[in-house]
Design a protein around this motif. Structure first.
Motif, PDB file in Angstrom:
ATOM      1  N   SER A  50       0.834  -1.209   0.000  1.00 60.54           N
ATOM      2  CA  SER A  50       0.000   0.000   0.000  1.00 60.54           C
ATOM      3  C   SER A  50       0.868   1.258   0.000  1.00 60.54           C
ATOM      4  O   SER A  50       0.472   2.284  -0.556  1.00 60.54           O
ATOM      5  N   THR A  51       2.059   1.168   0.604  1.00 62.79           N
ATOM      6  CA  THR A  51       2.959   2.330   0.614  1.00 62.79           C
ATOM      7  C   THR A  51       3.459   2.658  -0.793  1.00 62.79           C
ATOM      8  O   THR A  51       3.762   3.811  -1.096  1.00 62.79           O
ATOM      9  N   CYS A  52       3.519   1.647  -1.649  1.00 57.85           N
ATOM     10  CA  CYS A  52       3.879   1.877  -3.048  1.00 57.85           C
ATOM     11  C   CYS A  52       2.794   2.712  -3.715  1.00 57.85           C
ATOM     12  O   CYS A  52       3.082   3.705  -4.397  1.00 57.85           O
ATOM     13  N   CYS A  53       1.552   2.314  -3.533  1.00 55.72           N
ATOM     14  CA  CYS A  53       0.437   3.052  -4.137  1.00 55.72           C
ATOM     15  C   CYS A  53       0.355   4.467  -3.578  1.00 55.72           C
ATOM     16  O   CYS A  53       0.086   5.418  -4.325  1.00 55.72           O
ATOM     17  N   SER A  54       0.621   4.615  -2.295  1.00 51.05           N
ATOM     18  CA  SER A  54       0.638   5.959  -1.700  1.00 51.05           C
ATOM     19  C   SER A  54       1.734   6.813  -2.328  1.00 51.05           C
ATOM     20  O   SER A  54       1.521   7.995  -2.629  1.00 51.05           O
ATOM     21  N   GLY A  55       2.906   6.218  -2.522  1.00 55.43           N
ATOM     22  CA  GLY A  55       4.012   6.945  -3.144  1.00 55.43           C
ATOM     23  C   GLY A  55       3.701   7.328  -4.579  1.00 55.43           C
ATOM     24  O   GLY A  55       4.000   8.448  -5.016  1.00 55.43           O
ATOM     25  N   LEU A  56       3.094   6.409  -5.327  1.00 50.68           N
ATOM     26  CA  LEU A  56       2.719   6.704  -6.707  1.00 50.68           C
ATOM     27  C   LEU A  56       1.683   7.821  -6.738  1.00 50.68           C
ATOM     28  O   LEU A  56       1.760   8.734  -7.562  1.00 50.68           O
TER      29      LEU A  56
END
Length: 114
Positions: A50-56
């Protein structure tokens, strides 16, 4: 390699906390920092954190101007030039997996001037 990623993330976080907040233009450091949580997925697959999606999402929101979008595109292009085809294939799935629209595909040959 994982330890190095953690060290880089911590170092970037420390640098960002001591820098004065300003409205400067987007940089490749910003792009790489936002996408750092995606590296595990890009390199080996599995579940997208989920942190990847937040970063994107942060990256898309930060790239509001044409110049910022071109900078982000060129940074992604540079990263893509160092990636394997499997990594590029996984990176290409991130917008759909995160339900986020980005204005360009992550490829080593993208024309960022458009």
């Amino acid at each position: 390699m994982t330890n190095m990623i953690v060290v880089v993330a911590v170092a970037l976080a420390m640098v960002l906390t001591i820098l004065p907040m300003s409205t400067t233009a987007l940089t490749c450091v910003d792009v790489e920092f936002d996408l750092l949580p995606c590296l595990t997925y890009i390199r080996s697959g599995g579940d997208v954190p989920s942190t990847c999606c937040s970063g994107l999402n942060n990256l898309v929101n930060a790239a509001k101007t044409t110049d910022d979008r071109r900078t982000a595109c060129n940074c992604l292009k540079s990263l893509a030039q160092r990636a394997s085809q499997d990594e590029l294939d996984r990176a290409a799935t991130l917008p759909d997996k995160c339900d986020i629209s980005i204005p360009y595909k992550i490829t080593p040959t993208i024309d960022c001037s458009k």
